[in-house]
Design a protein around this motif. Structure first.
Motif, PDB file in Angstrom:
ATOM      1  N   GLY A 174      36.938  52.004  49.890  1.00 44.71           N
ATOM      2  CA  GLY A 174      35.762  52.640  50.400  1.00 44.71           C
ATOM      3  C   GLY A 174      34.469  51.971  49.844  1.00 44.71           C
ATOM      4  O   GLY A 174      34.608  50.735  49.320  1.00 44.71           O
ATOM      5  N   TYR A 175      33.280  52.702  49.845  1.00 38.71           N
ATOM      6  CA  TYR A 175      32.112  52.316  49.516  1.00 38.71           C
ATOM      7  C   TYR A 175      31.408  53.186  48.417  1.00 38.71           C
ATOM      8  O   TYR A 175      31.158  54.394  48.756  1.00 38.71           O
ATOM      9  N   PHE A 176      30.872  52.696  47.196  1.00 37.24           N
ATOM     10  CA  PHE A 176      30.094  53.473  46.164  1.00 37.24           C
ATOM     11  C   PHE A 176      28.885  53.000  46.362  1.00 37.24           C
ATOM     12  O   PHE A 176      28.395  51.652  46.205  1.00 37.24           O
ATOM     13  N   LEU A 177      27.745  53.891  46.347  1.00 34.60           N
ATOM     14  CA  LEU A 177      26.174  53.741  46.577  1.00 34.60           C
ATOM     15  C   LEU A 177      25.574  54.208  45.491  1.00 34.60           C
ATOM     16  O   LEU A 177      25.679  55.294  45.235  1.00 34.60           O
ATOM     17  N   CYS A 200      27.915  45.304  37.752  1.00 29.24           N
ATOM     18  CA  CYS A 200      29.185  45.075  36.947  1.00 29.24           C
ATOM     19  C   CYS A 200      30.411  45.802  37.553  1.00 29.24           C
ATOM     20  O   CYS A 200      31.365  44.873  37.876  1.00 29.24           O
ATOM     21  N   LEU A 201      30.428  46.893  38.044  1.00 29.03           N
ATOM     22  CA  LEU A 201      31.411  47.633  38.883  1.00 29.03           C
ATOM     23  C   LEU A 201      31.760  46.819  40.033  1.00 29.03           C
ATOM     24  O   LEU A 201      32.775  46.672  40.483  1.00 29.03           O
ATOM     25  N   ARG A 202      30.671  46.206  40.831  1.00 32.60           N
ATOM     26  CA  ARG A 202      30.885  45.291  42.006  1.00 32.60           C
ATOM     27  C   ARG A 202      32.086  44.233  41.812  1.00 32.60           C
ATOM     28  O   ARG A 202      33.134  44.218  42.632  1.00 32.60           O
ATOM     29  N   ALA A 203      31.993  43.638  40.547  1.00 33.64           N
ATOM     30  CA  ALA A 203      33.007  42.472  40.306  1.00 33.64           C
ATOM     31  C   ALA A 203      34.121  43.107  40.138  1.00 33.64           C
ATOM     32  O   ALA A 203      35.124  42.463  40.461  1.00 33.64           O
ATOM     33  N   GLU A 204      34.357  44.306  39.572  1.00 31.49           N
ATOM     34  CA  GLU A 204      35.520  44.765  39.183  1.00 31.49           C
ATOM     35  C   GLU A 204      36.442  45.262  40.112  1.00 31.49           C
ATOM     36  O   GLU A 204      37.531  45.329  40.085  1.00 31.49           O
ATOM     37  N   VAL A 205      35.593  45.896  41.146  1.00 27.10           N
ATOM     38  CA  VAL A 205      36.493  46.376  42.251  1.00 27.10           C
ATOM     39  C   VAL A 205      36.251  45.921  43.646  1.00 27.10           C
ATOM     40  O   VAL A 205      37.117  46.137  44.481  1.00 27.10           O
ATOM     41  N   GLY A 206      35.328  44.905  43.437  1.00 23.50           N
ATOM     42  CA  GLY A 206      35.210  44.313  44.942  1.00 23.50           C
ATOM     43  C   GLY A 206      36.447  43.254  45.389  1.00 23.50           C
ATOM     44  O   GLY A 206      36.803  43.538  46.557  1.00 23.50           O
ATOM     45  N   TYR A 207      37.160  42.851  44.648  1.00 20.94           N
ATOM     46  CA  TYR A 207      38.219  42.117  45.014  1.00 20.94           C
ATOM     47  C   TYR A 207      39.505  43.254  45.308  1.00 20.94           C
ATOM     48  O   TYR A 207      40.513  42.589  45.848  1.00 20.94           O
ATOM     49  N   ARG A 208      39.386  44.370  45.175  1.00 20.33           N
ATOM     50  CA  ARG A 208      40.329  45.392  45.417  1.00 20.33           C
ATOM     51  C   ARG A 208      40.021  46.230  46.784  1.00 20.33           C
ATOM     52  O   ARG A 208      40.565  47.116  47.001  1.00 20.33           O
ATOM     53  N   ALA A 242      35.465  59.785  38.484  1.00 18.85           N
ATOM     54  CA  ALA A 242      35.885  60.789  39.241  1.00 18.85           C
ATOM     55  C   ALA A 242      36.596  60.544  40.359  1.00 18.85           C
ATOM     56  O   ALA A 242      37.756  60.719  41.071  1.00 18.85           O
ATOM     57  N   PHE A 243      35.581  59.751  41.343  1.00 24.28           N
ATOM     58  CA  PHE A 243      36.288  59.283  42.679  1.00 24.28           C
ATOM     59  C   PHE A 243      36.688  58.075  42.769  1.00 24.28           C
ATOM     60  O   PHE A 243      37.105  57.602  44.160  1.00 24.28           O
ATOM     61  N   LEU A 244      36.684  56.999  41.968  1.00 22.98           N
ATOM     62  CA  LEU A 244      37.130  55.799  42.064  1.00 22.98           C
ATOM     63  C   LEU A 244      38.521  55.773  42.483  1.00 22.98           C
ATOM     64  O   LEU A 244      38.971  54.843  43.407  1.00 22.98           O
ATOM     65  N   PRO A 245      39.656  56.473  41.981  1.00 26.80           N
ATOM     66  CA  PRO A 245      40.945  56.356  42.470  1.00 26.80           C
ATOM     67  C   PRO A 245      40.805  56.471  44.030  1.00 26.80           C
ATOM     68  O   PRO A 245      41.736  55.948  45.037  1.00 26.80           O
ATOM     69  N   ALA A 246      40.006  57.527  44.621  1.00 31.88           N
ATOM     70  CA  ALA A 246      40.016  57.784  45.862  1.00 31.88           C
ATOM     71  C   ALA A 246      39.438  56.654  46.865  1.00 31.88           C
ATOM     72  O   ALA A 246      39.702  56.190  47.766  1.00 31.88           O
ATOM     73  N   LEU A 247      38.428  56.030  46.282  1.00 35.26           N
ATOM     74  CA  LEU A 247      37.863  54.851  46.588  1.00 35.26           C
ATOM     75  C   LEU A 247      38.753  53.714  46.776  1.00 35.26           C
ATOM     76  O   LEU A 247      38.699  52.782  47.855  1.00 35.26           O
ATOM     77  N   LEU A 248      39.318  53.341  45.695  1.00 29.31           N
ATOM     78  CA  LEU A 248      40.496  52.282  45.920  1.00 29.31           C
ATOM     79  C   LEU A 248      41.542  52.613  46.760  1.00 29.31           C
ATOM     80  O   LEU A 248      41.816  51.505  47.568  1.00 29.31           O
ATOM     81  N   ALA A 249      42.013  54.071  47.053  1.00 29.02           N
ATOM     82  CA  ALA A 249      42.870  53.995  48.063  1.00 29.02           C
ATOM     83  C   ALA A 249      42.230  53.938  49.562  1.00 29.02           C
ATOM     84  O   ALA A 249      43.105  53.286  50.324  1.00 29.02           O
TER      85      ALA A 249
END
Length: 313
Positions: free
Chosen positions: A139-142, A172-180, A129-136
């Motif tokens: 941000g940081y997901f804990l 797993c998510l860290r690898a997918e979104v870290g470079y972004r 739900a919040f990943l689009p906002a974090l990509l924009a």
């Protein structure tokens, strides 16, 4: 306060954080600590009155949403309303969790499934739900995990499975979104003084088995210092955060723990407690949060969330 500590506090000032399971326990303490550091809070949970109480008592700006983290439609609506309210989301803490104990063979299938749904599926629904906002916001997901993600524990099959899964999801998510530009962390907590742990301790067998664990896993730790360490980790955007100092040392030896605790040590403990376990142990979700979850499901909580506002403090 040290210079480094002051910088971390400044780094959080003005940020917007979403905390699930914020009505009590770790979630409430996280909200209070983050608010004290100047973070604007969006609180999400199943207890609207408790959420309102927490929100109204925070020193900074906050608002609260009543929603079930396993309901994708409700959480998508929450995410849209949070962005409308605050304009940006910088931090998301997937903290909502429930627990149940007792032998798997005697467990209620629906209760067992609910632990997995809240702790694992709920975390992924929250993130989606919040990943689009974090990509924009880059941000940081804990993901709040547990000692239960590191080591197996007899009579806690659902909780250990859910927290292990949540930990793996975050890695797993860290690898997918870290470079972004999005940071992903896992927060580890041992037995911490919350309603959930106190509720588990109401079961005599669970309490005695826990207290018979080797030190330092056998003791219950105060809530506030553990949460302060989590918040420091959020400020650092750390990939691993440990609520108790000794948990870091568990990582190098975690590969040996399943054979130990699932082997002679665990079997010896279960043999010792078997007569009392047979009398009945672990009949539902534990603690006040577990009771709130069961009440929410009985009322059919879900769908569109209910929202409560809060003014700047």
């Amino acid at each position: 306060m040290s210079v480094i500590g002051s910088r971390r506090r400044r780094a959080l000032t003005g940020r917007v954080a979403v905390v699930t399971g914020a009505a009590r326990g770790v979630g409430e303490a996280l909200a209070r600590s983050l608010s004290a550091r100047g973070v604007r809070l969006a609180l999400v949970g199943l207890e609207p009155e408790a959420l309102r109480r927490v929100s109204d008592s925070l020193p900074g700006e906050s608002a609260h949403w009543h929603a079930d983290v396993t309901d994708a439609s409700a959480m998508a609506a929450v995410a849209a309303e949070v962005e409308e309210r605050f304009g940006v989301v910088d931090i998301v803490v997937a903290n909502a969790g429930v627990a149940a104990g007792g032998p798997f063979a005697d467990s209620d299938p629906e209760t067992w499934r609910r632990v997995i749904e809240v702790n694992l599926i709920g975390s992924s629904v929250t993130c989606r739900a919040f990943l689009p906002a974090l990509l924009a916001s880059r941000g940081y997901f804990l993901q709040v995990a547990s000692l239960a993600a590191i080591t197996p524990a007899p009579l806690m099959t659902a909780y250990c499975a859910s927290k292990s899964g949540a930990e793996a999801f975050a890695h797993c998510l860290r690898a997918e979104v870290g470079y972004r530009g999005v940071g992903v962390g896992v927060g580890y907590l041992s037995w911490t003084d919350t309603d959930m742990v106190r509720g588990a301790d109401e079961d005599a067998v669970m309490r005695e088995m826990r207290r018979s664990l080797p030190w330092p896993a056998s003791r219950t730790y105060p809530l506030e210092p553990a949460v302060e360490r989590l918040v420091d980790g959020i400020g650092r955007r750390s990939p691993h955060v440990y609520g108790q100092w000794w948990l870091r040392g568990m990582q190098p030896v975690r590969g040996q723990l399943p054979s130990l605790l699932g082997g002679p040590l665990g079997q010896r403990q279960l043999r010792r407690f078997a007569p009392r376990i047979a009398e009945g142990s672990g009949t539902g979700l534990v603690g006040a949060g577990g009771s709130a979850d069961e009440r929410g499901r009985s009322r059919g909580t879900g769908g569109r969330p209910s929202h409560g506002g809060g003014a700047p403090g």
